[in-house]
Design a protein around this motif. Structure first.
Motif, short mmCIF file in Angstrom:
data_model
loop_
_atom_site.label_atom_id
_atom_site.label_comp_id
_atom_site.label_asym_id
_atom_site.label_seq_id
_atom_site.Cartn_x
_atom_site.Cartn_y
_atom_site.Cartn_z
N ASP A 130 31.39 44.68 53.36
CA ASP A 130 32.09 43.86 54.39
C ASP A 130 33.30 44.62 53.81
N PRO A 131 33.80 45.77 54.54
CA PRO A 131 35.33 46.16 54.54
C PRO A 131 36.65 45.35 54.06
N SER A 132 36.44 44.50 54.31
CA SER A 132 38.24 43.59 54.60
C SER A 132 37.37 43.20 52.78
N ARG A 133 36.22 42.54 52.20
CA ARG A 133 36.07 41.86 50.72
C ARG A 133 36.51 42.87 50.01
N VAL A 134 35.58 44.17 50.51
CA VAL A 134 35.98 45.13 49.17
C VAL A 134 37.20 45.78 49.06
N ALA A 135 38.23 45.65 50.04
CA ALA A 135 39.61 45.70 49.79
C ALA A 135 40.47 44.84 48.76
N ALA A 136 40.03 43.65 49.36
CA ALA A 136 40.32 42.10 48.49
C ALA A 136 39.80 42.15 46.75
N GLU A 137 38.53 42.81 46.26
CA GLU A 137 37.74 42.59 45.03
C GLU A 137 38.64 44.16 44.56
N ILE A 138 38.83 45.32 45.24
CA ILE A 138 39.78 46.14 44.71
C ILE A 138 41.50 45.17 44.57
#
Length: 412
Positions: free
Chosen positions: A248-256
């Protein structure tokens, strides 16, 4: 939440651009002309986080500055701007302290990023337990207040050297600049960062998230990442485009964004597309480096990116990196055509890259004395400045002397 204030005590030729850069980043920057003005300001303002001082002034004036910054309960870190020769004379010990040195020549944005890091560090409580790891499931709100800097490598055209620049920049920052680095392979289609670095049997983010969906524990990027011989950590989002749908793009960004608490720099290699994943990562990027080779398709792709970035509001974060710069095309012509300044130039590496990849290493590790390694040094310095940490011996001596001088002055 308002950003802290910063004091700037540099020569007029330097201070104007530095104050403007800090103001553009949301800091309240005060230009001062002497220790007395600093002392007066500090009696009125309690939110000064950093003082940028000219380290080339006479010693007595430096003592007065230090006395003002560390009077009573006050303890404000200083960023001392000096010549390379002056820094060599001041350095010589490895103990880290909160004051830092930046050598001339510098760019205003290199000072801005150094101030960003110093402000974050000054508000971090170290309880001895190691890096602060934020909850992996945070939202992106507030990401800019965390420690690390996110540098994205992207061009919508493939074959321009994105992965080469990403891996060698990350390696240079880790092994030659002493920064803690996380390298993220976010190319979910043709990514080959780990294979080019000789890292086998990699656990990817998609592996972790599939296990979590089946009842396993959640893992942060820090926990998933693998170690490389250069010292940096490396993580891949996926090893196959067939498993990318879980990302999920938003979760990837949040993890980074959450991983910024554990690293000084996060370097991200992206697939050449305007996917939802890439757009989410653009949102959290501090800097987007655009590798361009001296050929028409690559230049056209960079122009397209410039226009897209203008519409989406992140054009000010774009910078060109001219790859294969010794190919005969004028850099000035490329800058004028694309409408972006070139942050650095990387010459052709030829067989050096092949030999390094065969060993699972980077050119900067394997051939540190080659000119191309110096090119990546130049790119690292253009991004962050030629910054060094002050020595505890130097700083403690200055403080002790400053306190003695202050006490003597008060007694007199």
């Amino acid at each position: 939440m308002p950003r802290p204030a910063v004091v700037v005590a540099l020569p007029s030729a330097e201070s104007e651009s530095v104050v403007a850069e800090l103001a553009a980043a949301g800091f309240e920057a005060f230009e001062i002309r002497g220790p007395a003005q600093l002392e007066d300001l500090l009696t009125k303002r309690t939110d000064v986080a950093v003082a940028i001082l000219d380290g080339e002034t006479d010693f007595d004036e430096s003592l007065e500055y230090y006395a003002a910054l560390h009077d009573g309960e006050r303890s404000i870190p200083a960023l001392m701007v000096v010549s390379a020769d002056s820094f060599d004379r001041l350095a010589g010990h490895s103990d880290a302290v909160e004051d830092e040195y930046l050598t001339r020549p510098f760019t205003p944005d290199s000072i801005r990023w150094r101030v960003e890091a110093m402000c974050i560090r000054s508000t971090t409580v170290d309880d001895g337990s190691g890096p602060i790891l934020h909850d992996a499931h945070v939202t992106i709100e507030g990401w800019a207040d965390r420690r690390g800097t996110i540098v994205v490598i992207f061009n919508p055209k493939g074959g321009v050297g994105k992965t080469t620049i990403a891996t060698n920049l990350a390696s240079t920052l880790q092994s030659r600049r002493g920064r803690s680095v996380l390298l993220v392979d976010a190319d979910t289609v043709t990514g080959h960062v780990t294979s080019s670095l000789g890292i086998d049997a990699v656990r990817t983010v998609s592996d972790s998230w599939r296990d979590e969906a089946e009842g396993g524990p959640p893992e942060t990027l820090v926990e998933i990442a693998s170690a490389h011989s250069s010292g940096m950590k490396v993580v891949s989002l996926t090893d196959s485009p067939l498993t990318a749908e879980i990302l999920d793009p938003s979760r990837v960004a949040a993890e980074i964004a959450a991983a910024k608490g554990a690293f000084d720099v996060i370097v991200i290699d992206l697939h050449p597309s305007y996917s939802a994943l890439n757009q989410a990562i653009f949102e959290i990027a501090d800097k987007i480096l655009v590798p361009v080779t001296p050929d028409l398709p690559a230049i056209r792709a960079a122009v397209q990116l410039r226009d897209v970035a203008s519409e989406e509001g992140y054009r000010d974060r774009l910078s060109l990196v001219i790859n294969r710069a010794n190919s005969g095309v004028g850099v000035a012509d490329m800058e004028r055509t694309v409408g972006m300044p070139a942050l650095a130039q990387i010459r052709s590496g030829g067989l050096l890259f092949v030999r390094a990849a065969n060993e699972g290493r980077t050119v900067c590790e394997m051939f540190p004395k080659e000119r191309i390694a110096a090119d990546f040094d130049g790119l690292a310095d253009a991004l962050f400045g030629v910054a060094q940490t002050a020595t505890s011996t130097t700083k403690q001596g200055l403080r002790l002397f400053a306190r003695k001088e202050t006490a003597a002055a008060r007694a007199g």
